[in-house]
Motif scaffolding. Structure first.
Motif, PDB file in Angstrom:
ATOM      1  N   TYR A  13      -6.458 -21.039 -17.048  1.00  0.00           N
ATOM      2  CA  TYR A  13      -6.926 -22.091 -16.239  1.00  0.00           C
ATOM      3  C   TYR A  13      -5.961 -23.298 -16.470  1.00  0.00           C
ATOM      4  O   TYR A  13      -5.620 -23.959 -15.679  1.00  0.00           O
ATOM      5  CB  TYR A  13      -8.456 -22.482 -16.095  1.00  0.00           C
TER       6      TYR A  13
ATOM      7  N   TRP B 188      -2.392 -22.995 -15.446  1.00  0.00           N
ATOM      8  CA  TRP B 188      -2.433 -23.111 -14.121  1.00  0.00           C
ATOM      9  C   TRP B 188      -2.414 -24.621 -13.762  1.00  0.00           C
ATOM     10  O   TRP B 188      -1.750 -25.008 -13.096  1.00  0.00           O
ATOM     11  CB  TRP B 188      -3.312 -22.154 -13.339  1.00  0.00           C
TER      12      TRP B 188
ATOM     13  N   GLY C  83      -0.178 -25.574 -10.420  1.00  0.00           N
ATOM     14  CA  GLY C  83      -0.828 -24.827  -9.221  1.00  0.00           C
ATOM     15  C   GLY C  83       0.040 -23.585  -8.797  1.00  0.00           C
ATOM     16  O   GLY C  83      -0.027 -23.324  -7.571  1.00  0.00           O
TER      17      GLY C  83
ATOM     18  N   ALA D 271       0.824 -18.030 -11.688  1.00  0.00           N
ATOM     19  CA  ALA D 271      -0.361 -18.532 -12.726  1.00  0.00           C
ATOM     20  C   ALA D 271      -1.652 -18.683 -12.228  1.00  0.00           C
ATOM     21  O   ALA D 271      -2.795 -18.111 -12.986  1.00  0.00           O
ATOM     22  CB  ALA D 271      -0.053 -20.144 -13.116  1.00  0.00           C
ATOM     23  N   TYR D 272      -1.907 -18.824 -11.069  1.00  0.00           N
ATOM     24  CA  TYR D 272      -3.199 -18.649 -10.442  1.00  0.00           C
ATOM     25  C   TYR D 272      -3.766 -17.295 -10.538  1.00  0.00           C
ATOM     26  O   TYR D 272      -4.658 -16.914 -10.679  1.00  0.00           O
ATOM     27  CB  TYR D 272      -3.187 -19.112  -8.992  1.00  0.00           C
TER      28      TYR D 272
ATOM     29  N   PHE E 278      -4.685 -16.542 -13.937  1.00  0.00           N
ATOM     30  CA  PHE E 278      -6.280 -17.094 -13.977  1.00  0.00           C
ATOM     31  C   PHE E 278      -7.311 -16.394 -13.516  1.00  0.00           C
ATOM     32  O   PHE E 278      -8.211 -16.085 -14.048  1.00  0.00           O
ATOM     33  CB  PHE E 278      -6.092 -18.653 -13.412  1.00  0.00           C
TER      34      PHE E 278
END
Length: 80
Positions: A45, A48, A53, A57-58, A61
């Motif tokens: 998290y 990210w 964002g 990366a999301y 996460f």
């Protein structure tokens, strides 16, 4: 690699139903699995959020968060 490509790749990996732990402690494997998954989800998290964002990366996460949720479910079923 796009998030869609990553998901398609991960969907092809068979689930062996095995848990790999970095360390073990006095509270038991289920607790250790949740603790490690929780740390990984927090780190993912943070990466990210710091990275603006991005989709990859999301996805990382969300995968870590799903692992934490599964470990939490296992923890509730583990003998005390």
């Amino acid at each position: 690699m796009s998030a869609h490509d990553l998901k398609a790749l991960l969907d092809q990996v068979d689930d062996t139903l095995e848990i790999v732990l970095r360390r073990t402690g006095p509270r038991g494997e289920a607790w250790d699995a949740w603790s490690e998954a929780h740390e990984d989800a927090e780190a993912a998290y943070g990466a990210w959020a710091r990275g603006g964002g991005g989709a990859v990366a999301y996805a990382a996460f969300r995968a870590a968060q799903d692992r934490e949720d599964a470990a939490q479910d296992a923890l509730t079923l583990a003998p005390a």
